[in-house]
Write a protein that holds these residues in place. Structure first.
Motif, short mmCIF file in Angstrom:
data_model
loop_
_atom_site.label_atom_id
_atom_site.label_comp_id
_atom_site.label_asym_id
_atom_site.label_seq_id
_atom_site.Cartn_x
_atom_site.Cartn_y
_atom_site.Cartn_z
N ASN A 92 0.80 -1.23 0.00
CA ASN A 92 0.00 0.00 0.00
C ASN A 92 0.84 1.28 0.00
O ASN A 92 0.47 2.28 0.63
CB ASN A 92 -0.97 0.00 1.20
N HIS A 93 1.97 1.27 -0.70
CA HIS A 93 2.73 2.52 -0.82
C HIS A 93 1.84 3.58 -1.48
O HIS A 93 0.98 3.25 -2.29
CB HIS A 93 4.01 2.30 -1.64
N SER A 94 2.07 4.82 -1.17
CA SER A 94 1.29 5.94 -1.74
C SER A 94 1.22 5.89 -3.26
O SER A 94 0.27 6.39 -3.85
CB SER A 94 1.94 7.27 -1.37
N ILE A 140 4.10 5.70 8.15
CA ILE A 140 3.29 6.89 7.87
C ILE A 140 4.08 7.84 6.97
O ILE A 140 5.19 8.26 7.32
CB ILE A 140 2.83 7.57 9.19
N GLU A 141 3.49 8.15 5.81
CA GLU A 141 4.14 9.04 4.84
C GLU A 141 3.11 10.03 4.30
O GLU A 141 2.29 9.66 3.46
CB GLU A 141 4.68 8.24 3.64
N PRO A 142 3.14 11.29 4.76
CA PRO A 142 2.22 12.28 4.18
C PRO A 142 2.50 12.45 2.68
O PRO A 142 3.61 12.85 2.31
CB PRO A 142 2.54 13.58 4.94
N ILE A 146 6.12 13.58 0.03
CA ILE A 146 6.93 12.56 -0.65
C ILE A 146 7.64 13.17 -1.86
O ILE A 146 7.00 13.82 -2.69
CB ILE A 146 6.06 11.36 -1.09
N GLY A 147 8.95 12.99 -1.90
CA GLY A 147 9.74 13.48 -3.03
C GLY A 147 9.86 14.99 -3.07
O GLY A 147 10.35 15.55 -4.05
N SER A 148 9.43 15.67 -1.99
CA SER A 148 9.39 17.13 -2.00
C SER A 148 10.71 17.75 -1.56
O SER A 148 10.95 18.94 -1.77
CB SER A 148 8.30 17.63 -1.05
N ALA A 180 9.09 10.50 3.98
CA ALA A 180 8.79 11.66 3.14
C ALA A 180 9.81 12.76 3.43
O ALA A 180 9.80 13.34 4.53
CB ALA A 180 7.37 12.18 3.29
N GLY A 181 10.69 12.95 2.48
CA GLY A 181 11.67 14.03 2.58
C GLY A 181 12.79 13.79 3.58
O GLY A 181 13.57 14.70 3.88
N ILE A 182 12.93 12.56 4.08
CA ILE A 182 13.99 12.29 5.07
C ILE A 182 15.35 12.41 4.37
O ILE A 182 15.59 11.79 3.34
CB ILE A 182 13.82 10.86 5.65
N LEU A 201 12.65 5.96 3.12
CA LEU A 201 13.06 7.12 2.33
C LEU A 201 13.47 6.67 0.93
O LEU A 201 13.67 5.48 0.67
CB LEU A 201 14.23 7.84 3.01
N ALA A 202 13.59 7.65 0.04
CA ALA A 202 13.95 7.32 -1.34
C ALA A 202 14.92 8.34 -1.92
O ALA A 202 16.14 8.12 -1.96
CB ALA A 202 12.69 7.23 -2.21
N SER A 203 14.40 9.51 -2.37
CA SER A 203 15.17 10.38 -3.25
C SER A 203 16.50 10.87 -2.68
O SER A 203 17.47 10.99 -3.44
CB SER A 203 14.32 11.57 -3.70
N SER A 204 16.57 11.13 -1.37
CA SER A 204 17.83 11.71 -0.85
C SER A 204 18.99 10.74 -1.04
O SER A 204 20.13 11.17 -1.23
CB SER A 204 17.68 12.09 0.64
O1 G3P Z 1 8.85 5.17 0.19
C1 G3P Z 1 9.59 6.30 0.52
C2 G3P Z 1 9.07 7.51 -0.12
O2 G3P Z 1 7.77 7.51 -0.51
C3 G3P Z 1 9.57 8.80 0.40
O3 G3P Z 1 10.20 9.34 -0.70
O4 G3P Z 1 11.81 10.72 -1.86
O5 G3P Z 1 10.43 11.71 -0.04
O6 G3P Z 1 12.24 10.09 0.52
P1 G3P Z 1 11.24 10.54 -0.50
#
Ligand code: G3P
Length: 222
Positions: A92-94, A140-142, A146-148, A180-182, A201-204
């Motif tokens: 159930n990822h966003s 929990i990921e607002p 995400i990716g912001s 989200a944004g970590i 986390l992802a993009s960082s």
């Molecule tokens: O699954 C992690 C993700 O949705 C958060 O992405 O790029 O904000 O770290 P990001």
């Protein structure tokens, strides 16, 4: 006390597939060894088997479908994910939302196969609902963050605090992650101080020129 988890979602970023996924997993394994912190990766399905074969860090699928083996063309079979060497799975990822019934079926399938479950949620109410399904983690990921590049730990610590409280109100054996944004050690420390057991986390990391340097910064205050 559960050891903190840093879980890197490689999504479908160009910088997170094939040889680039291998490069990020190498950084994750090195920093995990140096720091003693558990660092996992959630690559695209095509990279599950190569990463689980080459690395000792936990590898997660980004999604599974709550199905059993049979005629389900185009679905992701939990048994196949397990055979590919996955330690666990996001659900159930966003960016891969499911119905409540689908989430329940996916969690049940994962439990049957002893795959660790990370159910992603978008607010406090869905965090409580997800906890009722008894996954290993609720993340929990607002969605708006995400990716912001803006960290949930700094922009909306209240949603983390209230999600931990909501999950605890339902079950005491479900751990909480936030994401989200970590992007820094400070973000991770705030998340842990608010009662979570780690971050998603992802993009960082995925988009970094030097993923190991970002990972070292992320674990620097643990
Ligand atoms: O699954 C992690 C993700 O949705 C958060 O992405 O790029 O904000 O770290 P990001």
């Amino acid at each position: 006390m559960v050891s903190p988890l840093i879980l890197i979602n490689l999504k479908t970023y160009q910088e997170g597939i094939g040889g680039s996924a291998h490069r990020i997993a190498t950084a994750a394994e090195n920093v995990a060894k140096e720091s003693g912190v558990t660092i996992g990766v959630a690559p695209s399905f095509m990279d599950l088997r190569p990463l689980s074969t080459h690395f000792s860090i936990p590898v997660y699928a980004q999604h599974i479908d709550g199905i059993t083996p049979g005629a389900h063309t185009g679905y992701i079979l939990p048994e196949a994910v397990k055979l590919a060497g996955a330690h666990g799975t996001l659900i159930n990822h966003s960016e891969r939302r499911l119905t409540l019934a689908d989430i329940e079926a996916a969690v049940a399938a994962a439990k049957r196969l002893q795959l660790e479950t990370v159910v992603c949620t978008n607010n406090v109410a869905t965090s409580a609902a997800a906890a009722a399904l008894a996954p290993d983690y609720v993340a929990i990921e607002p969605p708006e963050l995400i990716g912001s590049g803006v960290s949930v730990s700094k922009a909306d610590p209240e949603i983390i605090r209230r999600s931990v409280e909501a999950v605890r109100g339902v079950r005491d054996d479900v751990q909480v992650l936030t994401g989200a944004g970590i992007q820094s050690g400070d973000c991770v420390k705030i998340a842990l101080d608010l009662g979570t057991q780690g971050v998603l986390l992802a993009s960082s990391v995925v988009k970094a020129d030097d993923p190991a340097a970002v990972l070292r910064e992320l674990v620097s205050l643990l």
